[in-house]
Design a protein around this motif. Sequence first.
Motif, PDB file in Angstrom:
ATOM      1  N   LEU A  90      38.639  -1.508 -23.127  1.00 31.86           N
ATOM      2  CA  LEU A  90      38.470  -0.574 -21.905  1.00 31.86           C
ATOM      3  C   LEU A  90      39.695  -0.600 -21.354  1.00 31.86           C
ATOM      4  O   LEU A  90      40.136  -1.787 -20.859  1.00 31.86           O
ATOM      5  CB  LEU A  90      37.305  -0.821 -21.166  1.00 31.86           C
ATOM      6  CG  LEU A  90      37.216  -0.158 -19.920  1.00 31.86           C
ATOM      7  CD1 LEU A  90      36.809   1.360 -20.162  1.00 31.86           C
ATOM      8  CD2 LEU A  90      36.203  -0.512 -19.003  1.00 31.86           C
ATOM      9  N   VAL A  91      40.374   0.455 -21.126  1.00 32.96           N
ATOM     10  CA  VAL A  91      41.881   0.592 -20.455  1.00 32.96           C
ATOM     11  C   VAL A  91      41.788   1.570 -19.609  1.00 32.96           C
ATOM     12  O   VAL A  91      41.407   2.657 -19.528  1.00 32.96           O
ATOM     13  CB  VAL A  91      42.812   1.139 -21.611  1.00 32.96           C
ATOM     14  CG1 VAL A  91      44.281   1.314 -21.039  1.00 32.96           C
ATOM     15  CG2 VAL A  91      42.672  -0.011 -23.088  1.00 32.96           C
ATOM     16  N   ALA A 115      43.395  -3.879 -19.099  1.00 38.26           N
ATOM     17  CA  ALA A 115      42.419  -3.636 -20.357  1.00 38.26           C
ATOM     18  C   ALA A 115      41.400  -5.015 -20.091  1.00 38.26           C
ATOM     19  O   ALA A 115      41.868  -5.927 -19.816  1.00 38.26           O
ATOM     20  CB  ALA A 115      43.169  -3.802 -21.716  1.00 38.26           C
ATOM     21  N   THR A 116      40.180  -4.671 -20.550  1.00 43.40           N
ATOM     22  CA  THR A 116      39.132  -5.534 -20.871  1.00 43.40           C
ATOM     23  C   THR A 116      38.473  -5.495 -22.036  1.00 43.40           C
ATOM     24  O   THR A 116      38.166  -4.276 -22.439  1.00 43.40           O
ATOM     25  CB  THR A 116      38.104  -5.334 -19.612  1.00 43.40           C
ATOM     26  OG1 THR A 116      38.713  -5.400 -18.156  1.00 43.40           O
ATOM     27  CG2 THR A 116      36.903  -6.345 -19.619  1.00 43.40           C
ATOM     28  N   HIS A 117      38.228  -6.528 -22.718  1.00 46.36           N
ATOM     29  CA  HIS A 117      37.538  -6.751 -23.923  1.00 46.36           C
ATOM     30  C   HIS A 117      36.019  -6.926 -23.630  1.00 46.36           C
ATOM     31  O   HIS A 117      35.792  -7.895 -23.078  1.00 46.36           O
ATOM     32  CB  HIS A 117      38.045  -7.565 -24.748  1.00 46.36           C
ATOM     33  CG  HIS A 117      39.684  -7.526 -25.292  1.00 46.36           C
ATOM     34  ND1 HIS A 117      40.147  -6.774 -26.254  1.00 46.36           N
ATOM     35  CD2 HIS A 117      40.905  -7.731 -24.394  1.00 46.36           C
ATOM     36  CE1 HIS A 117      41.464  -6.652 -26.317  1.00 46.36           C
ATOM     37  NE2 HIS A 117      41.906  -7.399 -25.150  1.00 46.36           N
ATOM     38  N   TRP A 159      36.686  -3.277 -12.521  1.00 47.18           N
ATOM     39  CA  TRP A 159      35.460  -2.396 -11.902  1.00 47.18           C
ATOM     40  C   TRP A 159      36.132  -1.618 -10.639  1.00 47.18           C
ATOM     41  O   TRP A 159      35.508  -0.573 -10.312  1.00 47.18           O
ATOM     42  CB  TRP A 159      34.185  -3.190 -11.676  1.00 47.18           C
ATOM     43  CG  TRP A 159      34.365  -4.113 -10.711  1.00 47.18           C
ATOM     44  CD1 TRP A 159      34.517  -5.506 -10.841  1.00 47.18           C
ATOM     45  CD2 TRP A 159      34.248  -3.888  -9.249  1.00 47.18           C
ATOM     46  NE1 TRP A 159      34.534  -6.231  -9.272  1.00 47.18           N
ATOM     47  CE2 TRP A 159      33.984  -5.101  -8.386  1.00 47.18           C
ATOM     48  CE3 TRP A 159      33.763  -2.958  -8.469  1.00 47.18           C
ATOM     49  CZ2 TRP A 159      34.303  -5.423  -6.857  1.00 47.18           C
ATOM     50  CZ3 TRP A 159      33.512  -3.175  -7.042  1.00 47.18           C
ATOM     51  CH2 TRP A 159      33.787  -4.361  -6.467  1.00 47.18           C
ATOM     52  N   GLN A 160      37.048  -2.176 -10.108  1.00 49.28           N
ATOM     53  CA  GLN A 160      37.452  -1.389  -8.822  1.00 49.28           C
ATOM     54  C   GLN A 160      38.282  -0.243  -9.116  1.00 49.28           C
ATOM     55  O   GLN A 160      38.293   0.416  -8.049  1.00 49.28           O
ATOM     56  CB  GLN A 160      38.124  -2.331  -7.937  1.00 49.28           C
ATOM     57  CG  GLN A 160      37.822  -3.673  -7.499  1.00 49.28           C
ATOM     58  CD  GLN A 160      38.577  -4.756  -6.957  1.00 49.28           C
ATOM     59  OE1 GLN A 160      39.756  -4.516  -6.584  1.00 49.28           O
ATOM     60  NE2 GLN A 160      38.091  -5.994  -6.634  1.00 49.28           N
ATOM     61  N   ALA A 188      39.482   6.817 -17.784  1.00 51.62           N
ATOM     62  CA  ALA A 188      39.469   5.588 -18.849  1.00 51.62           C
ATOM     63  C   ALA A 188      39.679   5.913 -20.294  1.00 51.62           C
ATOM     64  O   ALA A 188      39.013   6.902 -20.692  1.00 51.62           O
ATOM     65  CB  ALA A 188      38.538   4.532 -18.411  1.00 51.62           C
ATOM     66  N   LEU A 189      40.131   4.790 -20.815  1.00 53.37           N
ATOM     67  CA  LEU A 189      40.030   4.973 -22.436  1.00 53.37           C
ATOM     68  C   LEU A 189      39.228   3.750 -22.963  1.00 53.37           C
ATOM     69  O   LEU A 189      39.600   2.603 -22.679  1.00 53.37           O
ATOM     70  CB  LEU A 189      41.401   4.898 -22.761  1.00 53.37           C
ATOM     71  CG  LEU A 189      41.945   4.629 -24.192  1.00 53.37           C
ATOM     72  CD1 LEU A 189      41.320   5.966 -25.268  1.00 53.37           C
ATOM     73  CD2 LEU A 189      43.505   4.584 -24.508  1.00 53.37           C
TER      74      LEU A 189
END
Length: 201
Positions: free
Chosen positions: A27-28, A37-39, A64-65, A71-72
């Motif tokens: 998630l970007v 980015a978060t995996h 989350w903020q 988002a991508l």
Amino acid sequence: MYIPGPFRVDDPEIIRQVVAANPFAMLVSVQEGVPMATHLPVLLVQEEGQDVLVGHVAKANPHWQVFGSTALMVFAGPHGYVSPAWYETAPNVPTWNYVAVHAYGTPEIVEGDEALEHLRELVNVFDPHLEKTNPESTELEFLRKKMAGLVAFRMPVERWDAKAKLNQNKPESDRLAVRERYLGSSDPHERAMAEMMPGRS
């Protein structure tokens, strides 16, 4: 994502299959002009005929903020090397075949029973036997306590971009030669690409 014409995938069923087979996504988002980015594992669900991605992040993760802004979500599918020695024609150069899906949308925070249901669905999909082998891990009160440290979200998909670079720009003889290499490979990524390549029997 740069997608030359021969590599573009528009079939929604193929896109959904790639996402379902590769649920560990990236998630970007952008925060104050800086990418973040978060995996994370996500599920693709249907809500009133619309594709929706659901997932969660740790509450300690500041990602989350920025939910509420575009988002991508990136899904990396099967991929693998292609040697020029595999082709029937010459000369050629090495390349890399791959399948990738990008989803664009706006993550929305979900809470309460909806968030709890999301967590239970993740468990059911990724560990369907857990309720029998470790039932205390799926009890509602236990999950509610765990939800306190998470932020669940849903992201309606506003646009899909999908690419399957599988030698479609090569002569049929070259494409089939690469496919044969992949079919005989011990690498599951390469075998998965072989099943997607044009010219499959």
